[in-house]
Design an enzyme around this catalytic site. Structure first.
Site, PDB file in Angstrom:
ATOM      1  N   ARG A  80      -3.027 -10.509   4.769  1.00 21.15           N
ATOM      2  CA  ARG A  80      -3.504 -10.532   3.369  1.00 21.15           C
ATOM      3  C   ARG A  80      -2.385  -9.933   2.523  1.00 21.15           C
ATOM      4  NH1 ARG A  80      -5.965  -7.172  -0.231  1.00 21.15           N
ATOM      5  NH2 ARG A  80      -7.560  -8.104  -1.564  1.00 21.15           N
ATOM      6  N   LYS A 126       0.833  -1.216   0.000  1.00 17.82           N
ATOM      7  CA  LYS A 126       0.000   0.000   0.000  1.00 17.82           C
ATOM      8  C   LYS A 126       0.860   1.255   0.000  1.00 17.82           C
ATOM      9  CE  LYS A 126      -4.277  -2.155   1.295  1.00 17.82           C
ATOM     10  NZ  LYS A 126      -5.304  -2.478   2.296  1.00 17.82           N
TER      11      LYS A 126
HETATM   12  N1  HH2 Z   1      -7.256  -4.215   0.971  1.00 19.33           N
HETATM   13  C1  HH2 Z   1      -7.623  -4.243  -0.335  1.00 19.33           C
HETATM   14  C2  HH2 Z   1      -8.707  -5.016  -0.745  1.00 19.33           C
HETATM   15  N2  HH2 Z   1      -9.388  -5.775   0.124  1.00 19.33           N
HETATM   16  N3  HH2 Z   1      -9.698  -6.583   2.310  1.00 19.33           N
HETATM   17  C3  HH2 Z   1      -9.351  -6.604   3.593  1.00 19.33           C
HETATM   18  N4  HH2 Z   1     -10.011  -7.372   4.463  1.00 19.33           N
HETATM   19  N5  HH2 Z   1      -8.315  -5.833   4.072  1.00 19.33           N
HETATM   20  C4  HH2 Z   1      -7.591  -5.028   3.252  1.00 19.33           C
HETATM   21  O1  HH2 Z   1      -6.670  -4.328   3.743  1.00 19.33           O
HETATM   22  C5  HH2 Z   1      -7.937  -4.990   1.857  1.00 19.33           C
HETATM   23  C6  HH2 Z   1      -9.022  -5.800   1.425  1.00 19.33           C
HETATM   24  C7  HH2 Z   1      -6.854  -3.437  -1.322  1.00 19.33           C
HETATM   25  O2  HH2 Z   1      -5.803  -4.209  -1.865  1.00 19.33           O
HETATM   26  P1  HH2 Z   1      -5.865  -4.942  -3.294  1.00 19.33           P
HETATM   27  O3  HH2 Z   1      -6.956  -5.950  -3.328  1.00 19.33           O
HETATM   28  O4  HH2 Z   1      -4.514  -5.482  -3.620  1.00 19.33           O
HETATM   29  O5  HH2 Z   1      -6.147  -3.770  -4.318  1.00 19.33           O
HETATM   30  P2  HH2 Z   1      -7.444  -3.311  -5.104  1.00 19.33           P
HETATM   31  O6  HH2 Z   1      -8.508  -2.983  -4.107  1.00 19.33           O
HETATM   32  O7  HH2 Z   1      -6.983  -2.121  -5.901  1.00 19.33           O
HETATM   33  O8  HH2 Z   1      -7.879  -4.467  -5.975  1.00 19.33           O
END
Ligand code: HH2
Length: 287
Positions: free
Chosen positions: A268, A226
Site C-alpha cells: 500500500r 511513515k
Molecule cells: N496505513 C494507513 C491507513 N490505512 N491500511 C492498511 N491496511 N495498512 C496500513 O498500513 C494503513 C492503512 C495510514 O496511512 P495513510 O492512509 O497514508 O494516512 P492517514 O491515515 O493519515 O490518512
C-alpha cells in the site's frame, strides 16, 4: 504463495509474483502524508486515475485519517467525501477499488456503489456489523492489526514478542472472517505498521516478515512515508528527526524492495510510479 488469487467482487487478482501495488487516495484534510491535497473530489479522481496509469493494481480510497492521535469522523462525513470519488472512478478504472473504513455503514454504502474490497484497520473488531457486511457484499477484506483506535493506539505499543502477538491477533481476525462466511480467497492480512507500534516494533516486524506467512494468507504491508522511516533516515545526519514526510521517498522504496524480496503480496503506497520502477528492477534480478 504462487498460484494464489485475491477475489474482490467479480475481480480476480492473481498474486504470488512480485507485490501488487495498492495506490492510496486520501480524500481527507489531515492525512499525515498528503492531507488536504485530494480533499476536493476532482483532485481525488485525477489522483486515482494517475495512480492507475502509473501501475496501481488496486486503489484504496480513505476519508478518515488514522494517523496516531487522529480523531474519528462520522460515517456521514466519510460518505460525503467518498461517494463522489467512488462513483466516478468505478466507471473510469478497471482495477478493484477498496475503501479504507472500519464502519460497516460506510462499507455497505460503498460496496453498493461499486467498491469490491474493504480495508478494515481494526481487523473486523471496531464494528460488530462489519464481518457480515463484507460477507453479504461478496467483497475482499484486508484484516489489519491495531491494538486500539488511532486516538489512543500509541498508548498500547507494549508487546513481549510483537510478531507473535500480531500473528495471534491476525489469526483471530481470520477466524472472525471465516465464521461470518467470508471465503479465504477474499482475505488479506496486514500487521499494521505504525498502528500502536513503536519504530523498533515496526522494524522488528519488517525484519521478521517471513513469520507472517504462517497464516497461509497473502500479506499486505503499508509502510509508505511513515514516521519510523523518517526517524531512520535522520540517524547520523545531524538533521532533526524525523525527516519530513516529503523526504521519505527513497526510504519508503527501500522498505518496498525488502518486502518484495520477502513474499509480500500487496504494497500500500503513495508513490506508485517509483515503487513500480523498483519492482521492475527486482523482476530482472529474480526471474
Ligand atoms: N496505513 C494507513 C491507513 N490505512 N491500511 C492498511 N491496511 N495498512 C496500513 O498500513 C494503513 C492503512 C495510514 O496511512 P495513510 O492512509 O497514508 O494516512 P492517514 O491515515 O493519515 O490518512
Amino acid at each position: 504463495m504462487n498460484g494464489t488469487v485475491l477475489k474482490a467482487g467479480d475481480h480476480t487478482l492473481p498474486l504470488g509474483g512480485l507485490p501488487r501495488l495498492m495506490g492510496i487516495v486520501n480524500i481527507t484534510p489531515d492525512s499525515f502524508a498528503d492531507g488536504g491535497r485530494y480533499v476536493d473530489p476532482v483532485a481525488a479522481i485525477d489522483h486515482g486515475l494517475r495512480l492507475v496509469d502509473e501501475g496501481a493494481d488496486l486503489l484504496d480510497l480513505g476519508a478518515e485519517s488514522t494517523r496516531p492521535g487522529a480523531a474519528p469522523v462520522t460515517a456521514a462525513i466519510e460518505l460525503e467525501r467518498l461517494l463522489p470519488v467512488l462513483r466516478e472512478l468505478r466507471h473510469r478504472v478497471t482495477v478493484p477499488i477498496s475503501v479504507d473504513t472500519y464502519k460497516a455503514e460506510v462499507a455497505r454504502a460503498c460496496l453498493a456503489e461499486g467498491a469490491t474490497m474493504v480495508n478494515d484497520i481494526s481487523g473486523l473488531t471496531f464494528d460488530p456489523d462489519m464481518a457480515a457486511t463484507v460477507a453479504e457484499g461478496g467483497a475482499a477484506v484486508c484484516l489489519m492489526h491495531t491494538p486500539a483506535p488511532p486516538r489512543t493506539m500509541q498508548e498500547h505499543a507494549h508487546y513481549g514478542d510483537v510478531v507473535r502477538e500480531v500473528v495471534a491477533a491476525l489469526a483471530a481476525a481470520v477466524a472472525r472472517a471465516e465464521a461470518a462466511g467470508i471465503a479465504r480467497d477474499r482475505l488479506l492480512v496486514d500487521p499494521g505498521i505504525g498502528f500502536g507500534k513503536s519504530a523498533a516494533h515496526n522494524w522488528e516486524i519488517l525484519r521478521r516478515l517471513d513469520e507472517l506467512h504462517c497464516l497461509g494468507l497473502p500479506v499486505l504491508i503499508g509502510a509508505s512515508r511513515k514516521s519510523f522511516i523518517g526517524l531512520a533516515l535522520a540517524e547520523g545526519t545531524g538533521v532533526g528527526a524525523p525527516w519530513p514526510v516529503e523526504e521519505r521517498r527513497e526510504g519508503s522504496l527501500g522498505v518496498a524492495a525488502w518486502c518484495a524480496l520477502h513474499g509480500i503480496a500487496v504494497l500500500r503506497v503513495h508513490d506508485v510510479d517509483a515503487t513500480a520502477r523498483v519492482l521492475k528492477m527486482i523482476a530482472k534480478l529474480t526471474n
